[in-house]
Design a protein around this motif. Structure first.
Motif, short mmCIF file in Angstrom:
data_model
loop_
_atom_site.label_atom_id
_atom_site.label_comp_id
_atom_site.label_asym_id
_atom_site.label_seq_id
_atom_site.Cartn_x
_atom_site.Cartn_y
_atom_site.Cartn_z
N MET A 35 0.85 -1.21 0.00
CA MET A 35 0.00 0.00 0.00
C MET A 35 0.88 1.25 0.00
N PRO A 36 0.53 2.24 -0.81
CA PRO A 36 1.35 3.46 -0.80
C PRO A 36 1.23 4.18 0.54
N THR A 37 2.28 4.89 0.88
CA THR A 37 2.35 5.58 2.16
C THR A 37 2.83 7.01 1.93
N ILE A 38 2.18 7.94 2.58
CA ILE A 38 2.64 9.33 2.56
C ILE A 38 3.39 9.56 3.87
N VAL A 39 4.64 9.97 3.75
CA VAL A 39 5.47 10.20 4.95
C VAL A 39 5.59 11.70 5.19
N VAL A 40 5.27 12.10 6.42
CA VAL A 40 5.35 13.51 6.81
C VAL A 40 6.46 13.67 7.84
N HIS A 41 7.39 14.57 7.57
CA HIS A 41 8.52 14.82 8.47
C HIS A 41 8.32 16.16 9.17
N VAL A 42 8.36 16.14 10.48
CA VAL A 42 8.15 17.36 11.28
C VAL A 42 9.36 17.55 12.19
N MET A 43 9.90 18.76 12.22
CA MET A 43 11.04 19.06 13.11
C MET A 43 10.75 20.32 13.90
N PRO A 44 11.32 20.42 15.13
CA PRO A 44 11.19 21.68 15.86
C PRO A 44 11.86 22.80 15.06
N LYS A 45 11.28 23.99 15.10
CA LYS A 45 11.89 25.13 14.40
C LYS A 45 13.29 25.38 14.95
N LEU A 92 -2.78 14.07 -1.80
CA LEU A 92 -1.49 14.62 -1.38
C LEU A 92 -1.67 16.03 -0.83
N ALA A 93 -2.55 16.80 -1.47
CA ALA A 93 -2.84 18.15 -0.98
C ALA A 93 -3.48 18.08 0.40
N GLN A 94 -4.37 17.11 0.59
CA GLN A 94 -4.99 16.90 1.91
C GLN A 94 -3.95 16.56 2.95
N ALA A 95 -3.00 15.68 2.56
CA ALA A 95 -1.94 15.28 3.50
C ALA A 95 -1.09 16.49 3.89
N ARG A 96 -0.78 17.34 2.90
CA ARG A 96 0.01 18.55 3.19
C ARG A 96 -0.75 19.46 4.16
N ASP A 97 -2.06 19.57 3.92
CA ASP A 97 -2.91 20.41 4.76
C ASP A 97 -2.95 19.84 6.19
N ALA A 98 -3.15 18.51 6.30
CA ALA A 98 -3.17 17.86 7.61
C ALA A 98 -1.82 18.03 8.31
N ALA A 99 -0.74 17.94 7.53
CA ALA A 99 0.60 18.07 8.11
C ALA A 99 0.78 19.45 8.74
N GLU A 100 0.28 20.48 8.04
CA GLU A 100 0.46 21.85 8.53
C GLU A 100 -0.47 22.19 9.69
N THR A 101 -1.66 21.57 9.71
CA THR A 101 -2.66 21.99 10.70
C THR A 101 -2.83 21.02 11.86
N MET A 102 -2.48 19.75 11.65
CA MET A 102 -2.76 18.77 12.70
C MET A 102 -1.54 17.99 13.14
N LEU A 103 -0.68 17.62 12.19
CA LEU A 103 0.48 16.79 12.56
C LEU A 103 1.62 17.62 13.13
N SER A 104 1.57 18.92 12.91
CA SER A 104 2.60 19.79 13.46
C SER A 104 1.95 20.96 14.16
N ASN A 105 2.68 21.54 15.09
CA ASN A 105 2.27 22.77 15.75
C ASN A 105 3.04 23.90 15.07
N PRO A 106 2.37 24.70 14.23
CA PRO A 106 3.10 25.69 13.42
C PRO A 106 3.81 26.77 14.23
N VAL A 107 3.49 26.88 15.51
CA VAL A 107 4.17 27.87 16.35
C VAL A 107 5.61 27.41 16.64
N ILE A 108 5.78 26.11 16.83
CA ILE A 108 7.10 25.62 17.26
C ILE A 108 7.73 24.60 16.30
N GLU A 109 6.96 24.15 15.30
CA GLU A 109 7.47 23.08 14.42
C GLU A 109 7.33 23.44 12.94
N ASP A 110 8.21 22.87 12.15
CA ASP A 110 8.16 23.00 10.70
C ASP A 110 7.87 21.63 10.08
#
Lengths: 82, 82
Positions: free
Chosen positions: A1-11, A56-74
């Motif tokens: 099954m294909p997988t979308i990988v999201v990488h999140v790091m502290p700013k 993929l656009a949904q995944a990017r949106d979820a990454a920015e709004t739910m999987l990361s905290n945009p105040v402290i993470e990129d």
């Protein structure tokens, strides 16, 4: 099954105590030559069926709004594997 | 500065409550089409100078013995960026 990988790091300007602890422990355990360590998160989103541009656009949106905290993470990368 | 990135994920047979929580929250927030989510870790080890084969071997060793818990986690990749 294909997988979308999201990488999140502290700013870069945010203190990362977990990374600092790991970085301090490395030389104590005999691992030399690393200047610093930062610890972030890696999410694997498994997809039923094909990875469409829309999904993929949904995944990017979820990454920015739910999987990361945009105040402290990129979100450093969103990539498709498999 | 070159960076060695270590990717760690919970083993497939291990329950991942964080990933499950994220996976359950996605559709509630309008993100549809994802079958499941697993959450792991991403470490960035910054290197002073060049990444030698010896240093990369040290990083792999540290990844297996310190950055991951081999009972419940797999090191899925160790890669050099920059």
């Amino acid at each position: 099954m294909p997988t979308i990988v999201v990488h999140v790091m502290p700013k870069p300007e945010i203190l990362d105590p977990q990374g600092k602890a790991v970085g301090a422990a490395l030389p104590r355990l005999g691992f030399e030559g690393f200047a610093s360590v930062r610890q972030g998160k890696r999410f694997e989103l498994t997809v039923d069926g094909d990875v469409t541009q829309e999904l993929l656009a949904q995944a990017r949106d979820a990454a920015e709004t739910m999987l990361s905290n945009p105040v402290i993470e990129d979100v450093v990368a969103v990539e498709v594997v498999d």
